[in-house]
Scaffold this motif. Structure first.
Motif, PDB file in Angstrom:
ATOM      1  N   THR A  95       0.666  -1.308  -0.535  1.00 19.67           N
ATOM      2  CA  THR A  95      -0.031   0.038  -0.087  1.00 19.67           C
ATOM      3  C   THR A  95       1.277   1.511   0.087  1.00 19.67           C
ATOM      4  O   THR A  95       1.874   1.158   0.403  1.00 19.67           O
ATOM      5  CB  THR A  95      -1.039  -0.151   1.158  1.00 19.67           C
ATOM      6  OG1 THR A  95      -0.591  -0.032   2.562  1.00 19.67           O
ATOM      7  CG2 THR A  95      -1.604  -0.990   1.197  1.00 19.67           C
ATOM      8  N   LEU A  96       0.029   2.157  -0.807  1.00 18.36           N
ATOM      9  CA  LEU A  96       1.235   3.652  -0.887  1.00 18.36           C
ATOM     10  C   LEU A  96       0.443   4.521  -0.473  1.00 18.36           C
ATOM     11  O   LEU A  96      -0.347   5.082  -1.082  1.00 18.36           O
ATOM     12  CB  LEU A  96       1.703   3.791  -2.003  1.00 18.36           C
ATOM     13  CG  LEU A  96       2.619   5.619  -1.959  1.00 18.36           C
ATOM     14  CD1 LEU A  96       3.651   4.998  -1.693  1.00 18.36           C
ATOM     15  CD2 LEU A  96       2.367   5.171  -3.568  1.00 18.36           C
ATOM     16  N   ASN A  97       1.123   5.197   0.671  1.00 24.73           N
ATOM     17  CA  ASN A  97      -0.474   6.290   1.227  1.00 24.73           C
ATOM     18  C   ASN A  97       0.558   7.643   0.978  1.00 24.73           C
ATOM     19  O   ASN A  97       1.947   7.763   1.255  1.00 24.73           O
ATOM     20  CB  ASN A  97      -0.178   6.376   3.056  1.00 24.73           C
ATOM     21  CG  ASN A  97      -1.465   5.267   2.909  1.00 24.73           C
ATOM     22  OD1 ASN A  97      -1.910   4.596   2.047  1.00 24.73           O
ATOM     23  ND2 ASN A  97      -1.183   4.828   4.213  1.00 24.73           N
ATOM     24  N   PHE A  98      -0.011   8.850   0.760  1.00 30.51           N
ATOM     25  CA  PHE A  98       0.505  10.390   0.782  1.00 30.51           C
ATOM     26  C   PHE A  98       0.369  11.056   1.657  1.00 30.51           C
ATOM     27  O   PHE A  98      -0.872  10.868   2.602  1.00 30.51           O
ATOM     28  CB  PHE A  98       0.145  11.541  -1.018  1.00 30.51           C
ATOM     29  CG  PHE A  98       0.375  12.711  -0.304  1.00 30.51           C
ATOM     30  CD1 PHE A  98       1.508  12.955  -0.393  1.00 30.51           C
ATOM     31  CD2 PHE A  98      -0.728  14.064   0.363  1.00 30.51           C
ATOM     32  CE1 PHE A  98       1.678  14.247  -0.718  1.00 30.51           C
ATOM     33  CE2 PHE A  98      -0.579  14.912   0.348  1.00 30.51           C
ATOM     34  CZ  PHE A  98       0.770  15.317  -0.193  1.00 30.51           C
TER      35      PHE A  98
ATOM     36  N   THR B 194       5.820  18.313   7.357  1.00 31.26           N
ATOM     37  CA  THR B 194       6.334  17.392   6.713  1.00 31.26           C
ATOM     38  C   THR B 194       5.236  17.064   5.272  1.00 31.26           C
ATOM     39  O   THR B 194       4.412  16.600   5.400  1.00 31.26           O
ATOM     40  CB  THR B 194       6.992  16.513   7.346  1.00 31.26           C
ATOM     41  OG1 THR B 194       5.919  15.488   7.939  1.00 31.26           O
ATOM     42  CG2 THR B 194       7.836  16.232   8.531  1.00 31.26           C
ATOM     43  N   VAL B 195       5.851  16.300   3.879  1.00 31.31           N
ATOM     44  CA  VAL B 195       5.645  15.848   2.980  1.00 31.31           C
ATOM     45  C   VAL B 195       6.250  14.750   2.610  1.00 31.31           C
ATOM     46  O   VAL B 195       7.254  15.151   2.096  1.00 31.31           O
ATOM     47  CB  VAL B 195       5.313  17.150   1.840  1.00 31.31           C
ATOM     48  CG1 VAL B 195       4.780  15.805   0.948  1.00 31.31           C
ATOM     49  CG2 VAL B 195       4.337  18.082   2.158  1.00 31.31           C
ATOM     50  N   GLY B 196       5.117  13.619   2.559  1.00 31.97           N
ATOM     51  CA  GLY B 196       6.445  12.086   1.902  1.00 31.97           C
ATOM     52  C   GLY B 196       5.688  11.111   1.578  1.00 31.97           C
ATOM     53  O   GLY B 196       3.938  11.167   1.656  1.00 31.97           O
ATOM     54  N   LEU B 197       5.559  10.359   0.978  1.00 31.24           N
ATOM     55  CA  LEU B 197       4.820   8.676   0.775  1.00 31.24           C
ATOM     56  C   LEU B 197       5.403   7.453   1.202  1.00 31.24           C
ATOM     57  O   LEU B 197       6.612   7.908   1.979  1.00 31.24           O
ATOM     58  CB  LEU B 197       5.652   8.466  -0.550  1.00 31.24           C
ATOM     59  CG  LEU B 197       4.814   9.543  -1.723  1.00 31.24           C
ATOM     60  CD1 LEU B 197       5.047   9.252  -2.710  1.00 31.24           C
ATOM     61  CD2 LEU B 197       3.730   9.816  -1.259  1.00 31.24           C
ATOM     62  N   THR B 198       4.761   7.048   1.710  1.00 29.94           N
ATOM     63  CA  THR B 198       4.588   5.557   3.052  1.00 29.94           C
ATOM     64  C   THR B 198       3.885   4.202   2.521  1.00 29.94           C
ATOM     65  O   THR B 198       3.307   4.544   2.273  1.00 29.94           O
ATOM     66  CB  THR B 198       3.716   5.992   4.429  1.00 29.94           C
ATOM     67  OG1 THR B 198       3.905   7.157   5.301  1.00 29.94           O
ATOM     68  CG2 THR B 198       4.285   4.473   5.364  1.00 29.94           C
ATOM     69  N   LEU B 199       5.127   3.934   2.119  1.00 34.07           N
ATOM     70  CA  LEU B 199       5.075   2.118   1.458  1.00 34.07           C
ATOM     71  C   LEU B 199       5.032   1.250   2.911  1.00 34.07           C
ATOM     72  O   LEU B 199       6.501   1.317   3.434  1.00 34.07           O
ATOM     73  CB  LEU B 199       6.314   2.114   0.445  1.00 34.07           C
ATOM     74  CG  LEU B 199       6.418   1.069  -0.525  1.00 34.07           C
ATOM     75  CD1 LEU B 199       4.673   0.613  -1.127  1.00 34.07           C
ATOM     76  CD2 LEU B 199       7.754   1.048  -1.298  1.00 34.07           C
ATOM     77  N   ASN B 200       4.060   0.572   2.412  1.00 32.30           N
ATOM     78  CA  ASN B 200       3.970  -0.730   3.589  1.00 32.30           C
ATOM     79  C   ASN B 200       4.251  -2.109   3.110  1.00 32.30           C
ATOM     80  O   ASN B 200       3.009  -1.871   2.048  1.00 32.30           O
ATOM     81  CB  ASN B 200       2.154  -0.118   4.472  1.00 32.30           C
ATOM     82  CG  ASN B 200       2.800  -1.345   4.951  1.00 32.30           C
ATOM     83  OD1 ASN B 200       3.272  -1.925   5.844  1.00 32.30           O
ATOM     84  ND2 ASN B 200       1.181  -1.664   5.073  1.00 32.30           N
TER      85      ASN B 200
END
Length: 553
Positions: free
Chosen positions: A386-389, A416-422
């Protein structure tokens, strides 16, 4: 008491940054809808209109063509035509002196039951509640925003006068203030997308179930209505039977007194009179119970109901159960079998095909299969990355720090701004177990759907043969009634001239009363089978009930 305040300038800057982040998230959300989301269906609250063409079955109803029904179908009656005095039965023109108020017809009772029947009311609330599942599923794809303000007050006090000698009382007070706003937007989450599809399908199933509940209400009201008419007819029949047997008893007694007959005739007539009296008592009790069922639906006492006209031509209105008053379809005047030769589009196989593709329970079962498939795909997606902004905007200010005797003043902005890959790796076997479970539930849903199709087909066979067979049965009982009247008159004449005994007259009388009871029951059953046939095919409407209501007098 210390007041809690924020830095207004800092807050304005924070909101400005947050608005910029929200704009970026909206653009990403639009891309997500274009990438993998199905069309969003907004369920409207309008009643459907069905106008079947002549000699053809209505178009099969599909889940995509369904609309929500917030209220039952509107029923407009130009001329109610309510009689001034209540009539109990179509057997005779008898009137019950104990009954007050005007007789109610089938349409009026259905309209009242539509808003007072607890079962229908429960179905309406269930429908409204189920519509919210769509928005709950959609929320899984939309941004999630959280705010976390904080405020802390510190009270320091030095031991043994070692550290805070410059402060009065060896102590000091300082505070910290902070707030953080977090935005999270799913970019790639197949499991959430499948859950949204499940929620969307669930609202369509609720739509079907509510429409079926309306058709079930028509059947329940019609069943209760005709049960009351059956009980009323039985009361009148047994009262008529007692009157005729009483006359035979008087004649037998007179002949016995004159020495022209034996005591056997008197005793036989007396026994039959007592039996008819017990039957009349039972029928009165049954009428109270059956009327109570109708009152349970409408929520108030029902003084009397309008009976079916004695000369009503069933095939004139209900010969083709799919038709309405606006577009009648010609068909044979008299059904000569339970499966007659009918025009194309009206045969038993046509009705079965219609039910297998348009019955609301069948359509709901089909959607349940799609729900099970989406749930199974969602279980598989639990192993997908899963990928979340994510974006955060925070602010922190304090005028001191712990374990320090030095005063300080800090104001910090943190954005902060980022992408989270789970990436799921191992869940202890839980996801694998859920996949196996949902696979079995998918097979179950398919089996349930197949059973619903077969059940609908069988219900069509039962209602179809019951309707057309009922038309033939009514004609046969009408002929049998005429023959029974002739047989009774002949037996009475033979008894008077001495060629027959009293028992022959009583047998003919009992046969006639039984035939009349079976005739009225056959008429009501035929009309009920017409309603059930259309309901099973998914085409029952208020106009069908209005067509039957025209047969009441």
């Amino acid at each position: 008491m210390t007041r809690f305040t924020f830095d207004h300038i800092g807050l304005c800057q924070l909101l400005s940054r947050f608005a910029h982040l929200a704009f970026c998230a909206g653009s990403i959300l639009g891309s997500l809808h274009a990438f993998g989301q199905t069309s969003v269906t907004v369920v409207t609250q309008t009643a459907p209109t069905q106008t079947p063409s002549k000699n053809v079955l209505p178009m099969p109803v599909t889940p995509q063509s369904l609309t929500g029904l917030d209220v039952p179908p509107n029923m407009v009656i130009a001329k109610p035509a309510i009689p001034k005095a209540p009539v109990l039965s179509n057997i005779a023109d008898a009137k019950d002196a104990n009954v007050t108020g005007q007789a109610m017809d089938l349409i009026t009772l259905y309209q009242e039951a539509a808003f007072s029947d607890p079962v229908m009311t429960s179905a309406r609330f269930q429908y409204v509640a189920s519509q919210e599942q769509y928005w709950q599923g959609l929320s899984l794809l939309l941004p999630q925003v959280n705010a976390a303000p904080g405020w802390t007050r510190y009270y320091q006090h030095a031991a043994n006068n070692s550290s805070l000698q410059t402060y009065p009382g060896n102590g000091r007070v300082f505070g910290q203030k902070n707030y953080t706003v977090t935005l999270t937007q799913p970019l790639i989450n197949v499991a959430s997308l499948e859950l949204y599809k499940v929620a969307d399908l669930t609202t369509k199933i609720a739509d079907l179930q509510f429409y079926q509940a309306q058709q079930d209400l028509i059947i329940r009201v019609s069943q209760a209505y005709f049960d009351v008419l059956t009980s009323q007819d039985n009361v009148v029949l047994y009262q008529e039977k007692m009157s005729l047997i009483k006359r035979q008893l008087d004649q037998a007694q007179a002949k016995f007194d004159a020495g022209l007959a034996t005591i056997v005739d008197v005793n036989t007539a007396q026994a039959n009179y007592d039996l008819a009296n017990s039957q009349e008592i039972i029928s009165q009790a049954d009428l109270i119970v059956k009327r109570g069922v109708l009152e349970q639906l409408v929520g108030h006492p029902v003084p009397a109901v309008k009976p079916l006209a004695k000369n009503a031509q069933l095939e004139g209105v209900a010969k083709d159960p799919r038709t309405t008053l606006k577009n009648p379809v010609p068909s044979p005047a008299v059904a000569d079998s339970v499966n007659p030769k009918l025009p194309a589009g009206q045969t038993l196989n046509d009705w079965i095909h219609q039910a297998e593709n348009a019955n609301f329970n069948v359509l709901a079962g089909k959607l349940n299969v799609e729900v099970a498939e989406a749930t199974y795909r969602g279980a598989l997606a639990a192993n997908y990355p899963t990928l979340n902004f994510g974006a955060t905007a925070g602010y922190n200010t304090n005028n001191g720090s712990t374990y320090s005797t030095q005063p300080s003043q800090t104001n910090i902005y943190n954005n902060t701004v980022g992408l989270t890959l789970n990436i799921p790796i191992y869940s202890g076997g839980y996801n694998t177990s859920v996949i196996r479970q949902d696979a079995a539930l998918l097979d179950k849903a398919k089996s349930d759907y197949d059973n619903l199709r077969r059940t609908a087909a069988q219900n069509v066979r039962q209602a179809f043969t019951g309707f057309y067979g009922g038309l033939a049965t009514v004609k046969a009982y009408e002929a049998a009634e005429k023959s029974g009247v002739s047989a009774l008159e002949s037996s009475q004449l033979g008894f008077e001239v001495g060629t027959l005994i009293n028992l022959d007259v009583l047998v003919a009388l009992d046969s006639l009363i039984t035939t009349r009871a079976q005739l009225t029951q056959a008429r009501y059953s035929t009309l009920l089978n017409a309603i059930k046939l259309k309901s099973t095919a998914g085409t029952l409407s208020d106009e069908d009930l209005m067509a039957i209501n025209t047969l009441l007098r």
